[in-house]
Scaffold this motif. Structure first.
Motif: not given
Length: 248
Positions: A11, A13, A46, A49-50, A55-58, A70-71
């Protein structure tokens, strides 16, 4: 990952030029109580929250019982058996203890039609009562949540998270602001629930005494990356952790 309730893979972010989480990976086995610690700004919230869809991880993937989530929205995660508590209490102060817990159950069960045309309590009063008793709030059952002490509200918040019967619960700073007496009660209730139901916990916490006595394994973050992982005893004697977090 095989057999893990939760698997986090690579992960990452960032917020602008700040890398809040940097390639974090770990597994959590069924029935484990995992602690996630680190100094302020280390990326714990963070990462949480991912994992939980806020939150959507990068980059990276999150698996719950083998399914890539994820997401995924929190409501869908709840249906997969994932619950959470927040740093900020999510109780409704004008509602009674009983009604708060019933409402938490209604959020995870039934359709809109069943909520409109079914019984007002959705048939959840009995189950809510059992959780009230388990968390030792029976004497406060009909009291407004806003009249409870902060520690009692923390117990209520935990009871609400368990109303959906989750397999995995992520607890965000459960010990924050709680006095020693209520802290002991909260820890005891979590340990008992884990033992009796096999529920898996992941705990973000700054209270070292609480997390070291509750958790079976600890992961330490610093500057968004994992710097140590091991038993509470191994973590407290790890020089990297002492330098980065615990202090010399």
């Amino acid at each position: 990952m095989k057999g893990a309730v939760l698997s986090v893979r690579g992960i990452e972010k960032s917020f602008g030029g700040i890398r809040a989480v940097r390639g974090v990976s770990f597994d959590v086995e069924k029935g484990e109580i995992l602690g996630l610690i680190g100094p302020n700004g280390s990326g714990k919230s963070t990462l949480f929250n991912c994992v939980l869809g806020q939150l959507r991880p990068d980059r990276g993937e999150v698996f719950v019982k083998g399914e890539n989530v994820a997401g995924m929205r929190a409501s869908r995660l709840n249906r997969l058996g994932v619950g959470r508590t927040f740093q900020q209490l999510s109780v409704f102060p004008e509602m009674t203890v009983l009604d708060n817990i019933i409402l938490a159950g209604q959020e995870h069960r039934g359709s809109m039609l069943s909520r409109l045309f079914g019984p007002p309590d959705a048939g959840l009063t009995g189950e809510a009562g059992r959780l009230i008793e388990f968390f030792r709030l029976s004497h406060l059952r009909d009291e407004q949540a806003g009249s409870l002490s902060f520690g009692q509200q923390k117990l209520l918040d935990a009871a609400m998270a368990f109303m959906a019967g989750p397999d995995l619960v992520l607890l965000d700073e459960p010990a924050g602001g709680v006095n020693l007496t209520m802290l002991g009660s909260l820890k005891g209730r979590l340990q008992t629930y884990n033992r009796e139901h096999g529920t898996t916990f992941v705990v973000i916490e700054h209270n070292m005494e609480f997390v070291m006595s509750l958790c079976t394994r600890i992961i330490v973050l610093a500057e968004g990356a994992v710097i140590a992982e091991g038993s509470p005893r191994e973590i407290t004697s790890n020089q990297k952790v002492i330098d980065a977090y615990l202090g010399g």
